[in-house]
Write an enzyme that holds these catalytic residues in place. Structure first.
Site, PDB file in Angstrom:
ATOM      1  N   CYS A 113      -9.601   2.599   0.135  1.00 26.83           N
ATOM      2  CA  CYS A 113      -9.679   1.599  -0.927  1.00 26.83           C
ATOM      3  C   CYS A 113      -9.746   2.227  -2.316  1.00 26.83           C
ATOM      4  O   CYS A 113      -9.843   1.511  -3.315  1.00 26.83           O
ATOM      5  CB  CYS A 113     -10.902   0.710  -0.717  1.00 26.83           C
ATOM      6  SG  CYS A 113     -10.834  -0.280   0.787  1.00 26.83           S
TER       7      CYS A 113
ATOM      8  N   ARG B 107      -7.887  -5.795  -3.897  1.00 28.26           N
ATOM      9  CA  ARG B 107      -8.134  -5.625  -2.460  1.00 28.26           C
ATOM     10  C   ARG B 107      -9.622  -5.528  -2.173  1.00 28.26           C
ATOM     11  O   ARG B 107     -10.131  -6.200  -1.266  1.00 28.26           O
ATOM     12  CB  ARG B 107      -7.425  -4.361  -1.956  1.00 28.26           C
ATOM     13  CG  ARG B 107      -7.644  -4.128  -0.467  1.00 28.26           C
ATOM     14  CD  ARG B 107      -7.124  -2.780  -0.008  1.00 28.26           C
ATOM     15  NE  ARG B 107      -7.174  -2.658   1.439  1.00 28.26           N
ATOM     16  CZ  ARG B 107      -6.891  -1.561   2.113  1.00 28.26           C
ATOM     17  NH1 ARG B 107      -6.531  -0.459   1.460  1.00 28.26           N
ATOM     18  NH2 ARG B 107      -6.973  -1.542   3.430  1.00 28.26           N
TER      19      ARG B 107
END
Length: 303
Positions: free
Chosen positions: A195, A241
Site C-alpha cells: 500500500c 486505496r
C-alpha cells in the site's frame, strides 16, 4: 520454366536462405540464453501483484516494434559489426554475472544491450535509432531492485499513513496514527508495503511512458507534464486505496479487508491511476487550448 530460369531461381533462393541463416541462428541463441530467466520470472515475480505487469511490458514493446514497421522497411541497412559485438558481448557478460549472483534486475535488464548489439550487428545505427525506445522500454519488465524499494517504501508508507489519518480525522472519524500503524475505532491496521505505492510507481511509470510515447510524443511539453505527474498520481491512487481499506475495516471489521477485498483494491488502484492520468491529459489539453486562444486574442487585439 526453362532450365536456366529454374537454375537462377534456385540460386536466388539459396542466396536468400544463406542471408537469413545468420539472423535465425543469432535469434535462436538469444532466446535459448534467456529461457531460464523468463521461466524463473514466470514461476516467481510475474505471479505477484508488484511485478505481474512484466509480460505486458514485453507485449507492449513488441507492439511498438510492429508500429514502426513502415520506418523499418525504408531504413538504410548498414551493419556495425565491431560495435555490435562489443555491445552484445557486454550484455551477455552482464547476463552471466547477474544470473550467478541472483540479481534479477540486472539479469533481465541485460536484454537491452543484448538486443541493441544484435540490431547493430544485423542492421546498424539507422535501424537501432528506430528501435531504441521499444528496446529501452523493456527496462520496465525487470523486477525493481530490492535496495530501491526498501529505501523508498518506509517514507512512502509514512506519507500515505499521515494523509489518510489527517483526512479521515478532518472528516470526523475516530482515528489516530503511530508511524505506519493506523488506529480507527476498535481496530488497529498496519499499512503494508503493497500500500506504500513504491511497486505501483514502476508499473504506472511504464503505463505513463508507453502512453506518452505512443500517443503524445509529438507534443513535447504535454508529454513532459504528463510524465512529471506519474508519481503524484500514484500517491493519490494509493491514498484512495488505503482510505477505502480503512473505511471497510471500520464499518465491516478487519477480516473484511483480507484476501479478495485487498486484491480487488489493488486492481482498482491501477484503474483509478490510469483514469487520473487520462483526466490530467484532458485537463492539460483544455488548459493548452485556452492559453492558445488567449494568446491569439491578445495578438489580434495588438495588431
Amino acid at each position: 520454366m526453362t532450365y536456366s530460369e529454374a537454375l537462377t531461381a534456385t540460386k536466388s533462393f539459396a542466396s536468400r536462405s544463406r542471408g537469413l541463416l545468420w539472423p535465425a541462428l543469432l535469434f535462436a541463441s538469444i532466446v535459448a540464453a534467456y529461457v531460464p530467466t523468463f521461466l524463473t520470472l514466470a514461476q516467481g515475480p510475474w505471479q505477484t501483484e508488484q511485478e505481474g505487469h512484466g509480460p505486458l511490458i514485453i507485449a507492449a514493446a513488441a507492439w511498438l516494434v510492429w508500429q514502426s514497421r513502415d520506418k523499418l522497411r525504408t531504413a538504410t541497412v548498414s551493419p556495425s559489426p565491431v560495435l555490435g559485438w562489443l555491445v552484445l558481448l557486454g550484455g551477455l557478460a552482464i547476463l552471466v554475472l547477474s544470473r550467478n549472483q541472483d540479481i534479477w534486475f540486472l539479469e533481465v535488464a541485460s536484454e537491452i544491450p543484448v538486443l541493441a548489439g544484435c540490431v547493430l550487428l544485423l542492421a546498424g545505427w539507422n535501424v537501432l535509432r528506430i528501435l531504441a525506445f521499444p528496446i529501452g522500454f523493456l527496462i520496465f519488465s525487470a523486477p525493481a531492485p530490492g535496495w530501491m524499494i526498501d529505501a523508498a517504501t518506509i517514507p512512502l508508507k509514512v506519507l500515505i499513513s499521515d494523509l489518510v489519518t489527517n483526512g479521515l480525522y478532518a472528516a470526523g472519524y475516530p482515528i489516530a496514527q503511530n508511524g505506519v500503524v493506523v488506529q480507527i475505532g476498535p481496530y488497529q491496521l498496519l499499512v503494508q508495503d503493497a500500500c506504500s505505492g513504491m511497486n505501483s510507481i514502476f508499473a504506472l511509470s511504464a503505463i505513463g511512458v508507453f502512453y506518452v510515447y505512443a500517443f503524445r510524443w509529438h507534443e513535447k511539453i504535454r508529454a513532459l507534464i504528463l510524465l512529471s505527474l506519474i508519481i503524484p498520481i500514484t500517491i493519490t491512487a494509493n491514498f484512495l486505496r488505503v482510505v477505502s481499506l480503512v473505511l471497510i475495516a471500520y464499518y465491516g471489521g478487519v477480516e473484511m479487508i483480507e484476501g479478495v477485498i485487498h486484491d480487488l483494491t489493488g486492481i482498482a488502484l491501477f484503474i483509478v491511476a490510469v483514469g487520473l492520468m487520462f483526466l490530467c491529459d484532458g485537463l492539460i489539453s483544455v488548459v493548452g487550448r485556452a492559453m492558445r486562444r488567449k494568446l491569439s486574442d491578445r495578438t489580434g487585439s495588438v495588431t
